[in-house]
Design a protein around this motif. Structure first.
Motif, short mmCIF file in Angstrom:
data_model
loop_
_atom_site.label_atom_id
_atom_site.label_comp_id
_atom_site.label_asym_id
_atom_site.label_seq_id
_atom_site.Cartn_x
_atom_site.Cartn_y
_atom_site.Cartn_z
N THR A 180 -82.72 60.75 -37.62
CA THR A 180 -81.39 61.34 -37.52
C THR A 180 -81.40 62.73 -38.15
O THR A 180 -81.87 62.89 -39.27
CB THR A 180 -80.36 60.46 -38.25
OG1 THR A 180 -80.41 59.15 -37.71
CG2 THR A 180 -78.96 61.01 -38.11
N PRO A 181 -80.87 63.74 -37.44
CA PRO A 181 -80.85 65.07 -38.04
C PRO A 181 -79.85 65.14 -39.20
O PRO A 181 -78.90 64.36 -39.25
CB PRO A 181 -80.42 65.98 -36.88
CG PRO A 181 -79.77 65.09 -35.90
CD PRO A 181 -80.36 63.73 -36.09
N PRO B 212 -76.70 66.37 -41.57
CA PRO B 212 -75.33 66.73 -41.15
C PRO B 212 -75.13 68.23 -40.94
O PRO B 212 -74.26 68.63 -40.18
CB PRO B 212 -74.46 66.24 -42.30
CG PRO B 212 -75.25 65.22 -43.00
CD PRO B 212 -76.68 65.59 -42.80
N ASP C 221 -75.45 69.23 -27.88
CA ASP C 221 -76.68 68.76 -27.25
C ASP C 221 -76.61 69.12 -25.77
O ASP C 221 -75.72 69.86 -25.34
CB ASP C 221 -76.88 67.25 -27.47
CG ASP C 221 -75.80 66.40 -26.84
OD1 ASP C 221 -74.84 66.96 -26.28
OD2 ASP C 221 -75.90 65.17 -26.92
N ASN D 154 -77.68 70.27 -34.10
CA ASN D 154 -77.96 69.20 -33.15
C ASN D 154 -76.97 68.05 -33.26
O ASN D 154 -76.86 67.24 -32.34
CB ASN D 154 -79.38 68.67 -33.34
CG ASN D 154 -80.41 69.69 -32.93
OD1 ASN D 154 -80.14 70.53 -32.09
ND2 ASN D 154 -81.58 69.61 -33.53
N THR D 155 -76.27 67.93 -34.38
CA THR D 155 -75.24 66.89 -34.49
C THR D 155 -73.95 67.32 -33.82
O THR D 155 -73.07 66.49 -33.61
CB THR D 155 -74.96 66.57 -35.96
OG1 THR D 155 -74.51 67.75 -36.62
CG2 THR D 155 -76.18 66.01 -36.65
N ILE D 156 -73.82 68.61 -33.50
CA ILE D 156 -72.59 69.11 -32.87
C ILE D 156 -72.79 69.33 -31.38
O ILE D 156 -71.96 68.93 -30.57
CB ILE D 156 -72.15 70.42 -33.55
CG1 ILE D 156 -71.89 70.16 -35.03
CG2 ILE D 156 -70.90 70.98 -32.89
CD1 ILE D 156 -71.63 71.41 -35.83
N SER E 15 -77.17 70.20 -39.43
CA SER E 15 -77.87 70.64 -38.23
C SER E 15 -76.89 70.81 -37.07
O SER E 15 -75.94 70.05 -36.91
CB SER E 15 -78.93 69.61 -37.85
OG SER E 15 -79.51 69.93 -36.61
N SER F 158 -73.17 68.38 -23.95
CA SER F 158 -71.92 68.96 -24.47
C SER F 158 -71.21 69.73 -23.37
O SER F 158 -71.84 70.37 -22.52
CB SER F 158 -72.21 69.89 -25.63
OG SER F 158 -72.78 69.19 -26.70
#
Length: 154
Positions: A106-107, A109, A117, A113-115, A111, A120
């Motif tokens: 898991t990346p 918080p 991808d 990449n959590t917002i 990063s 999106s």
């Protein structure tokens, strides 16, 4: 005694028709016989019960009683406790490994990449064409970080 005349006059056709009708849902269906999943489930449950009884007899019956009924070859009683403990520890270690592997993949918080991808969607400008009670549903899009920050008061 029943006379043959009484036996001849009994009408069982109406009763038998009720048992064989498929309209009620309880009658004879087109599928005859048992399904393989039913057979495997039954055999699995019987095997589990028999294996549990054999394990409990081996674990709790004293060795001299087993010798008197002619059973001489069996595992050491040590394995009656060690086997289940090893199995439970193996399951526990596998679960911990699974959780750790997911945490590592898991990346963080912070990063991006959590917002964002590859799936999106940017919010589009939405102008409702109707007025009144019947408003159309806004198109699907991801909420931007600015909109989320504005909605949460720190």
């Amino acid at each position: 005694m029943d006379s043959p005349a009484i036996a001849k006059n009994t009408n069982l056709d109406g009763i038998c028709a009720d048992f064989t009708s498929t309209a009620s849902g309880f009658g004879v269906s087109g599928d005859h016989g048992t399904k393989s999943s039913e057979v495997y489930g039954f055999l699995g449950s019987i095997t589990t019960v028999v294996a549990t009884v054999i394990f409990l007899v081996w674990a709790y019956v004293p060795e001299n009683w087993l010798h008197t009924i002619g059973i001489f070859y069996y595992p050491n009683k040590y394995w009656a406790l060690a086997g289940p403990i090893y199995a439970m520890l193996t399951i526990l270690i596998a679960l911990l490994f699974y959780v750790g592997l997911n945490s590592m993949s898991t990346p963080p918080p912070s990063s991006l990449n959590t917002i964002f991808d590859e799936f999106s969607k940017e919010p589009s400008t939405f102008i409702p064409s109707r007025e009144g009670d019947e408003q159309p549903i806004e198109p699907i899009s991801d909420n931007g970080i600015n909109k989320i920050k504005k909605s949460h008061v720190y």
